[in-house]
Scaffold this active site. Structure first.
Site, PDB file in Angstrom:
ATOM      1  N   LEU A   1      46.539  48.041  47.875  1.00 60.90           N
ATOM      2  CA  LEU A   1      47.070  47.468  49.109  1.00 60.90           C
ATOM      3  C   LEU A   1      46.497  48.246  50.283  1.00 60.90           C
ATOM      4  O   LEU A   1      46.430  49.482  50.256  1.00 60.90           O
ATOM      5  CB  LEU A   1      48.601  47.564  49.145  1.00 60.90           C
ATOM      6  CG  LEU A   1      49.396  46.560  48.306  1.00 60.90           C
ATOM      7  CD1 LEU A   1      50.877  46.897  48.368  1.00 60.90           C
ATOM      8  CD2 LEU A   1      49.154  45.134  48.780  1.00 60.90           C
ATOM      9  N   ASP A   2      46.077  47.542  51.325  1.00 59.15           N
ATOM     10  CA  ASP A   2      45.621  48.205  52.539  1.00 59.15           C
ATOM     11  C   ASP A   2      46.733  49.106  53.077  1.00 59.15           C
ATOM     12  O   ASP A   2      47.923  48.834  52.859  1.00 59.15           O
ATOM     13  CB  ASP A   2      45.286  47.178  53.628  1.00 59.15           C
ATOM     14  CG  ASP A   2      44.069  46.337  53.285  1.00 59.15           C
ATOM     15  OD1 ASP A   2      43.247  46.790  52.471  1.00 59.15           O
ATOM     16  OD2 ASP A   2      43.955  45.219  53.828  1.00 59.15           O
ATOM     17  N   PRO A   3      46.372  50.174  53.792  1.00 59.23           N
ATOM     18  CA  PRO A   3      47.416  51.017  54.399  1.00 59.23           C
ATOM     19  C   PRO A   3      48.393  50.224  55.253  1.00 59.23           C
ATOM     20  O   PRO A   3      49.596  50.507  55.248  1.00 59.23           O
ATOM     21  CB  PRO A   3      46.604  52.006  55.240  1.00 59.23           C
ATOM     22  CG  PRO A   3      45.304  52.136  54.521  1.00 59.23           C
ATOM     23  CD  PRO A   3      45.026  50.748  53.985  1.00 59.23           C
TER      24      PRO A   3
ATOM     25  N   ALA B   1      49.348  47.199  54.779  1.00 58.58           N
ATOM     26  CA  ALA B   1      50.133  46.285  53.945  1.00 58.58           C
ATOM     27  C   ALA B   1      51.282  47.013  53.257  1.00 58.58           C
ATOM     28  O   ALA B   1      51.223  48.213  52.968  1.00 58.58           O
ATOM     29  CB  ALA B   1      49.238  45.632  52.904  1.00 58.58           C
TER      30      ALA B   1
ATOM     31  N   ARG C   1      43.412  39.293  54.797  1.00 56.49           N
ATOM     32  CA  ARG C   1      42.831  39.402  56.152  1.00 56.49           C
ATOM     33  C   ARG C   1      41.757  38.338  56.365  1.00 56.49           C
ATOM     34  O   ARG C   1      41.657  37.740  57.439  1.00 56.49           O
ATOM     35  CB  ARG C   1      42.256  40.803  56.367  1.00 56.49           C
ATOM     36  CG  ARG C   1      43.313  41.889  56.513  1.00 56.49           C
ATOM     37  CD  ARG C   1      42.663  43.255  56.635  1.00 56.49           C
ATOM     38  NE  ARG C   1      42.061  43.695  55.387  1.00 56.49           N
ATOM     39  CZ  ARG C   1      40.958  44.445  55.298  1.00 56.49           C
ATOM     40  NH1 ARG C   1      40.304  44.803  56.391  1.00 56.49           N
ATOM     41  NH2 ARG C   1      40.505  44.820  54.119  1.00 56.49           N
TER      42      ARG C   1
END
Length: 293
Positions: free
Chosen positions: A39-41, A43, A170
């Site tokens: 997961l992206d930071p 997210a 995104r």
């Protein structure tokens, strides 16, 4: 104490997946850890953390399982990261109508081609795309085929999507905006389902840390799932003590009755204890991964 197993974590926004996994590993005293997907930071949401021997099981979890996200976007802004943490490249005041958005969402359901964000972990020429982007390099990321199983516009700027692995939310937000003839960037992403696991069964990081600080390992052990957690679709084979020792030492076990299951994965147990993943080849059980707990 045993520090091998899985944690279904509700990762907070503002921390990387690796940093979250590291904090979990320190609480449980695990020397090794990994996570299933990233997961992206920015997210939040469901992140499956593997500790100790459970890291060996990661390749056998269902990588084709559908993922689900809730996300929201900010209209009229384009950034270099396709989310609001990035550098603003363009702005406008063109906000699409609800009818436009619903029509676009319907058009994206099915197999589509998607180009990952420039700031992503995709490999380009042997390097991560985000490394090239940070260095100011010019590069192109090939589009890849993904599947959108369902995409719902909820209200204003909020969406829910069910999609295949490899989908970048995104990029999806960027593409929704482009098809609406405007621009947008994600301002929130939350994963609610992955690899057959659901957010309703996840535990928050701050809750675990508070529990650990007050009660130590005894307080958090109930949230550690066993290493065979999530392998329910793989058939079971139980071994006697002699064969179990042989299997755990990398040995092969002959069983002519199993020849019809040639090369099929098996969960291997002894006295209800999970000891590894094996497969049948030429009527012989061979170890694929041995679990030592």
């Amino acid at each position: 104490m045993n520090s091998s197993g899985f944690i279904l974590l509700d990762k907070p926004s503002g921390i990387s997946s690796r940093a979250a996994g590291g904090r979990i590993a320190r609480m449980f005293g695990a020397k090794t850890f990994g996570h299933v997907g990233t997961l992206d930071p920015m997210a939040s949401g469901l992140l499956v953390i593997a500790l100790g021997e459970a890291t060996k099981v990661i390749p056998y979890l269902d990588e084709t399982a559908t993922k689900e996200y809730e996300f929201s976007i900010q209209w009229g802004i384009r950034t270099d990261t396709d989310d609001i943490t990035g550098k603003i490249l363009e702005q406008n005041e063109n906000i699409p109508t609800e009818k436009q958005i619903h029509t676009v969402c319907e058009s994206l359901i099915g197999e589509i081609w998607q180009t990952p964000p420039s700031y992503s972990a995709v490999h380009v020429g042997g390097r991560r795309a985000y490394q090239l982007a940070r260095a100011g390099k010019s590069f192109e990321i090939p589009a890849r085929k993904i599947t959108i199983y369902d995409l719902k516009f909820i209200n204003n700027s909020k969406f829910i999507v069910r999609c295949s692995p490899g989908t970048y939310i995104r990029s999806l937000a960027r593409d929704i905006a482009a098809k609406c003839e405007t621009i947008a960037a994600c301002d929130s992403i939350r994963r609610t389902h992955t690899n057959g696991f659901d957010i309703k069964n996840a535990v928050r990081l701050d809750f675990l840390e508070n529990l650990f600080n007050n009660s130590g390992r005894a307080g958090i052990n109930n949230y550690l799932q066993p290493p065979d957690f999530g392998l329910g679709d793989i058939p079971v084979w139980n071994l006697n003590e002699t064969d179990a020792k042989l299997f755990q030492n990398g040995g092969f076990i002959r069983d002519a009755k199993r020849e019809t299951r040639n090369a099929k994965l098996l969960r291997v147990y002894h006295n209800d204890k999970f000891i590894g993943i094996g497969f049948i080849e030429d009527c012989i059980l061979k170890p694929n991964r041995v679990i030592n707990i």
